[in-house]
Design a protein around this motif. Structure first.
Motif, PDB file in Angstrom:
ATOM      1  N   UNK A  94      -3.777   2.227   0.210  1.00 45.63           N
ATOM      2  CA  UNK A  94      -3.016   0.746   0.083  1.00 45.63           C
ATOM      3  C   UNK A  94      -2.124   1.598  -0.389  1.00 45.63           C
ATOM      4  N   UNK A  95      -1.614   1.984  -1.979  1.00 48.42           N
ATOM      5  CA  UNK A  95      -0.561   2.314  -2.328  1.00 48.42           C
ATOM      6  C   UNK A  95       0.637   2.197  -2.061  1.00 48.42           C
ATOM      7  N   UNK A  96       0.127   2.758  -1.079  1.00 45.20           N
ATOM      8  CA  UNK A  96       1.424   3.980  -0.345  1.00 45.20           C
ATOM      9  C   UNK A  96       1.683   2.642   0.590  1.00 45.20           C
ATOM     10  N   UNK A  97       1.128   1.987   1.039  1.00 41.95           N
ATOM     11  CA  UNK A  97       1.813   0.663   1.813  1.00 41.95           C
ATOM     12  C   UNK A  97       2.024  -0.350   1.658  1.00 41.95           C
ATOM     13  N   UNK A  98       1.211  -0.504   0.280  1.00 43.25           N
ATOM     14  CA  UNK A  98       2.536  -1.411  -0.751  1.00 43.25           C
ATOM     15  C   UNK A  98       3.889  -0.943  -1.185  1.00 43.25           C
ATOM     16  N   UNK A  99       3.911   0.375  -1.357  1.00 45.07           N
ATOM     17  CA  UNK A  99       5.178   0.597  -1.786  1.00 45.07           C
ATOM     18  C   UNK A  99       6.093   0.642  -0.041  1.00 45.07           C
ATOM     19  N   UNK A 100       5.630   1.653   0.862  1.00 46.93           N
ATOM     20  CA  UNK A 100       6.280   1.057   2.169  1.00 46.93           C
ATOM     21  C   UNK A 100       7.201  -0.634   2.321  1.00 46.93           C
ATOM     22  N   UNK A 101       6.093  -1.387   2.174  1.00 47.58           N
ATOM     23  CA  UNK A 101       6.653  -3.072   2.402  1.00 47.58           C
ATOM     24  C   UNK A 101       7.468  -3.296   1.351  1.00 47.58           C
ATOM     25  N   UNK A 102       7.698  -2.510  -0.116  1.00 52.49           N
ATOM     26  CA  UNK A 102       8.590  -2.753  -1.202  1.00 52.49           C
ATOM     27  C   UNK A 102       9.751  -2.286  -1.201  1.00 52.49           C
ATOM     28  N   UNK A 103       9.940  -1.260  -0.085  1.00 58.01           N
ATOM     29  CA  UNK A 103      10.812  -0.705   0.590  1.00 58.01           C
ATOM     30  C   UNK A 103      11.037  -1.417   1.817  1.00 58.01           C
ATOM     31  N   UNK A 104      11.038  -2.771   1.972  1.00 59.24           N
ATOM     32  CA  UNK A 104      11.021  -4.426   2.812  1.00 59.24           C
ATOM     33  C   UNK A 104      11.010  -3.274   4.488  1.00 59.24           C
ATOM     34  N   UNK A 105       9.761  -2.339   4.767  1.00 58.23           N
ATOM     35  CA  UNK A 105       9.498  -2.197   6.388  1.00 58.23           C
ATOM     36  C   UNK A 105       8.303  -2.665   6.206  1.00 58.23           C
ATOM     37  N   UNK A 106       8.015  -2.942   7.774  1.00 59.66           N
ATOM     38  CA  UNK A 106       6.444  -3.198   8.276  1.00 59.66           C
ATOM     39  C   UNK A 106       5.316  -2.346   8.001  1.00 59.66           C
ATOM     40  N   UNK A 107       4.833  -2.771   7.859  1.00 56.88           N
ATOM     41  CA  UNK A 107       3.541  -1.938   7.073  1.00 56.88           C
ATOM     42  C   UNK A 107       2.908  -1.757   8.851  1.00 56.88           C
ATOM     43  N   UNK A 108       1.908  -0.579   8.628  1.00 58.13           N
ATOM     44  CA  UNK A 108       0.990  -0.150  10.124  1.00 58.13           C
ATOM     45  C   UNK A 108       0.495   1.310   9.491  1.00 58.13           C
ATOM     46  N   UNK A 109       0.553   1.634  10.916  1.00 59.54           N
ATOM     47  CA  UNK A 109      -0.143   2.716  10.682  1.00 59.54           C
ATOM     48  C   UNK A 109       0.016   3.749  12.021  1.00 59.54           C
ATOM     49  N   UNK A 110       0.356   4.709  12.538  1.00 56.69           N
ATOM     50  CA  UNK A 110       0.695   6.016  11.214  1.00 56.69           C
ATOM     51  C   UNK A 110       1.602   5.350   9.914  1.00 56.69           C
ATOM     52  N   UNK A 111       1.293   5.818   9.219  1.00 58.68           N
ATOM     53  CA  UNK A 111       1.896   5.000   7.735  1.00 58.68           C
ATOM     54  C   UNK A 111       2.655   6.722   7.402  1.00 58.68           C
ATOM     55  N   UNK A 112       4.180   6.956   6.851  1.00 54.46           N
ATOM     56  CA  UNK A 112       4.410   8.048   6.828  1.00 54.46           C
ATOM     57  C   UNK A 112       5.272   7.703   5.587  1.00 54.46           C
ATOM     58  N   UNK A 113       4.570   8.627   4.579  1.00 47.94           N
ATOM     59  CA  UNK A 113       6.113   7.669   3.292  1.00 47.94           C
ATOM     60  C   UNK A 113       6.178   9.465   2.242  1.00 47.94           C
ATOM     61  N   UNK A 114       7.548   9.889   1.628  1.00 46.60           N
ATOM     62  CA  UNK A 114       8.282  10.457   1.082  1.00 46.60           C
ATOM     63  C   UNK A 114       8.185  10.289  -0.025  1.00 46.60           C
ATOM     64  N   UNK A 115       6.939  11.106  -0.897  1.00 43.92           N
ATOM     65  CA  UNK A 115       6.547  11.174  -2.438  1.00 43.92           C
ATOM     66  C   UNK A 115       7.470  12.926  -3.122  1.00 43.92           C
ATOM     67  N   UNK A 116       7.778  12.024  -4.244  1.00 40.06           N
ATOM     68  CA  UNK A 116       7.693  13.117  -5.639  1.00 40.06           C
ATOM     69  C   UNK A 116       6.892  13.922  -5.280  1.00 40.06           C
ATOM     70  N   UNK A 117       7.176  15.584  -6.725  1.00 39.38           N
ATOM     71  CA  UNK A 117       6.128  16.310  -6.480  1.00 39.38           C
ATOM     72  C   UNK A 117       4.952  15.776  -7.377  1.00 39.38           C
ATOM     73  N   UNK A 118       5.200  14.169  -8.032  1.00 39.21           N
ATOM     74  CA  UNK A 118       4.489  12.732  -9.877  1.00 39.21           C
ATOM     75  C   UNK A 118       3.441  12.521  -8.592  1.00 39.21           C
ATOM     76  N   UNK A 119       3.841  12.143  -6.800  1.00 41.62           N
ATOM     77  CA  UNK A 119       3.498  11.256  -6.330  1.00 41.62           C
ATOM     78  C   UNK A 119       3.754  10.039  -5.865  1.00 41.62           C
ATOM     79  N   UNK A 120       5.197   9.952  -6.168  1.00 46.63           N
ATOM     80  CA  UNK A 120       5.877   8.398  -6.239  1.00 46.63           C
ATOM     81  C   UNK A 120       6.896   8.103  -5.120  1.00 46.63           C
TER      82      UNK A 120
END
Length: 697
Positions: A94-120
């Motif tokens: 849920x957190x990463x889906x909202x993040x991708x949508x905040x980036x202007x992308x349409x959500x869905x799966x597979x969901x591929x998110x690139x994050x910092x070592x702090x998980x952001x």
């Protein structure tokens, strides 16, 4: 034993989805501190790739990219890759889906998110092809670009991740609104949502045109429209429900041979599905079907519900009685292969006489209707087929049943799609509810017993001695702290089982679960999605969004209102009111995203009639009360029942102190802390419960 060239850390997991990737050349890690610590030490970003076992496009991306040694080598060298099963970890998803949508992308799966070592997160998307197409860059191009950005422009990564975390925190704060009073609550959101459904209604193929091409089963919305019809008498609301349920049941989205609803249709005609079948879709579909039977009395909808449940019994129920999660769309690497037929195959299996009826009934074409083969679907009922062929109706119906049985037997010899046999708590709650409702309405004791068996499995295998629910069970292992949706889905299932069995133990179980919800998920308004002692993620979310299943807060509101009625504890109602107030703006402005929340609000605004019935065995009138209590549609009421002399009645506060009068079955209708004079006639009870006059507009 098969030898594999590659084996990664996912080999030790239980999730079928993670195990699918255990022999990729990608050095996958499961979600956990080890991967993030490794990323910090190496100063690398992480790829968090999220999907589920029956996700078609997840399989495609695995074949194209994650099994490619060149791509895997680059990914392993420059990133720390993590695989997540979204069904085990809906909080992460849920957190990463909202993040991708905040980036202007349409959500869905597979969901591929690139994050910092702090998980952001700082970048993300869904499916990336191995070779650039569909206007998308290739996956390797994405990896190369992000590695370069990470090394050479860290300030961009920092800026993006900071903006994202602030956005997520703001969204969570907005969903904790506690302004307003209960006087602001009304049916205006329901009325507005009905108008939106009407404007989006597909009058040709039925269902709703919410997306440019696809159609998803709108089961929660249909249940809401039934409530609107019940309150207002609006004929169009009921017409949309009936037509849409028929269109889905008769379309290619429904497995005409084996039963069960697919995830969604890739066209507006309900013909070509994405063939995976999900437990939650089928549970919600059954609920909409049996409620429509209650409203209309049309047996076809009860038969449809039973057809779905026969599929669940046969293919989706464990030996212990709990329910599996899903069946895949693909078999032998081909989507839909298990389900489609050629005309020649059907003629060979059925013989000339039966095939001459089955072929027009299932709309089978010599050249197929999809990729050279046929997705079976129904356009004409047996009555029309009989008329067109000049045959007796009973003969046609018998031949259709024979065809279905023979085709199922032959199809069962094919290589089946993957069965995701993990048992998920909240999804089981949805199916337990559906079975309890069907059993109650149709007086089917066996169906109720199956619902009880599943509930007992959850209670005994996914609940710790301290009362904590767990999320997933597979191969003897229960794991992951339960989420809000797990607690509230099972609590609501317990309430439905009480109304199916009148066993007070289910009220006690529901109360125990909601006590834990208050202790571990409590907030000033609506509840948090995760427990106070759960793993700490980058944000602790609050949500009322009814997506593929009811939100935890929506189910909480419904369970709290039912418990308020059964226990006569007004504190439960106050807690439900806080949820409604927290999401009042969302419910009013965009109600299609809150269809289950509005069902709970309907119960509240409808007065939440509390009906206590004391039966007398020797009274012939009891036979008249029974179908009213169990078969009729009363979405604004909660029923409690016991026979005179039943000691268990004192364990249900709604029944306590209420006795039968003059040897007759007697009903008490209570509301807002007071009870109307008792009645002994069924017609009087019906009029009292149906009365919406005391509710808010």
């Amino acid at each position: 034993m098969t030898e594999h060239k590659y084996t990664n850390k996912l080999i030790h997991e239980k999730s079928p989805y993670l195990l699918q990737h255990a022999h990729n050349p990608v050095d996958w890690h499961p979600w956990g501190p080890e991967a993030f610590e490794l990323a910090k030490k190496a100063n690398k970003p992480l790829l968090v790739s999220i999907g589920y076992a029956t996700c078609h496009w997840c399989h495609v991306m695995e074949r194209e990219s994650f099994e490619d040694p060149e791509i895997a080598e680059y990914l392993n060298a420059h990133f720390v890759p993590i695989k997540v099963d979204r069904e085990e970890r809906p909080d992460v998803d849920s957190i990463y889906m909202k993040s991708v949508q905040a980036f202007g992308q349409q959500g869905g799966w597979p969901l591929n998110v690139f994050v910092t070592p702090d998980g952001v997160p700082f970048y993300g998307g869904t499916y990336y092809p191995s070779v650039g197409r569909y206007g998308l860059p290739s996956f390797l191009e994405v990896l190369t670009f992000l590695d370069k950005t990470w090394r050479e422009e860290p300030e961009k990564v920092e800026k993006q991740s900071t903006a994202l975390i602030n956005y997520l925190k703001d969204v969570s704060k907005q969903e904790q609104n506690t302004e307003g009073t209960v006087d602001d609550l009304g049916f205006h959101g329901e009325n507005k949502t009905r108008e939106f459904y009407t404007q989006s209604y597909d009058r040709l193929h039925h269902g709703f045109l919410f997306q440019q091409q696809n159609k998803f089963p709108p089961s929660m919305g249909l249940s809401l429209l039934l409530r609107h019809h019940h309150r207002t008498g609006d004929a169009l609301s009921l017409e949309m429900v009936e037509n849409t349920l028929r269109a889905m049941k008769q379309g290619g989205i429904y497995d005409q041979i084996g039963g069960g609803l697919a995830r969604y249709s890739t066209d507006h005609q309900w013909l070509v599905p994405h063939f995976e079948k999900m437990l939650y879709d089928n549970g919600l579909f059954v609920t909409a079907l049996i409620e429509t039977y209650q409203v209309t009395g049309k047996r076809e909808f009860a038969d449809y519900a039973n057809d779905v449940l026969q599929y669940i019994d046969r293919d989706m129920t464990s030996a212990e009685g709990a329910f599996y999660s899903a069946e895949d769309a693909d078999s032998e690497g081909v989507e839909g292969k298990f389900y489609v037929w050629t005309q020649e195959e059907i003629e060979k299996v059925l013989g000339r006489e039966t095939a001459s009826i089955a072929i027009p009934y299932y709309n089978v074409l010599p050249n197929g209707n999809w990729e050279g083969k046929n997705i079976l679907h129904v356009k004409r009922p047996p009555e029309q087929i009989a008329k067109d062929l000049g045959l007796p109706l009973d003969h046609v119906e018998a031949k259709i049943a024979e065809a279905r049985e023979k085709l199922l037997a032959v199809r069962s010899q094919r290589i089946r799609p993957l069965l995701d046999d993990k048992i998920l708590t909240s999804w089981n709650g949805l199916m337990i509810r559906a079975m309890a409702q069907v059993g109650r309405v149709l007086d089917d004791a066996d169906r109720i017993a199956k619902a009880e068996k599943a509930l007992h499995f959850i209670w005994n295998n996914l609940r710790t001695p301290e009362g904590k629910l767990l999320r997933r069970w597979r191969e003897g292992e229960a794991r992951y702290d339960g989420y809000l949706c797990d607690y509230t889905s099972i609590a609501l299932a317990c309430c439905d089982l009480y109304e199916a069995t009148y066993n007070p133990d289910y009220i006690n179980k529901a109360e125990a679960l909601m006590k834990t919800v208050e202790e571990k998920f409590g907030n000033q308004g609506a509840y948090y999605e995760t427990a106070s002692d759960a793993e700490e993620l980058i944000v602790r979310q609050v949500s009322g969004y009814d997506g593929v299943e009811p939100s935890g807060n929506s189910s909480a509101a419904m369970a709290l209102l039912k418990l308020a009625a059964l226990t006569q504890n007004v504190d439960y109602e106050r807690r439900a009111e806080k949820i409604f107030l927290a999401f009042s703006d969302e419910v009013t402005e965009y109600g299609i995203n809150s269809s289950f929340m509005m069902q709970a609000l309907h119960l509240y605004l409808g007065g939440c009639k509390q009906v206590a019935v004391r039966g007398v065995n020797s009274d012939k009138g009891l036979d008249a009360f029974w179908p009213l209590m169990r078969r009729r549609f009363f979405p604004n009421a909660v029923f409690a029942f016991s026979l005179d002399g039943d000691a268990d009645a004192q364990r249900v506060p709604l029944l306590a102190g209420k006795e039968s009068l003059q040897g007759k079955t007697t009903a008490y209708v209570c509301q807002h802390g007071s009870c109307l004079p008792p009645v002994t006639q069924v017609t009087e009870l019906k009029n009292l419960v149906d009365d919406y006059r005391q509710v808010r507009d």
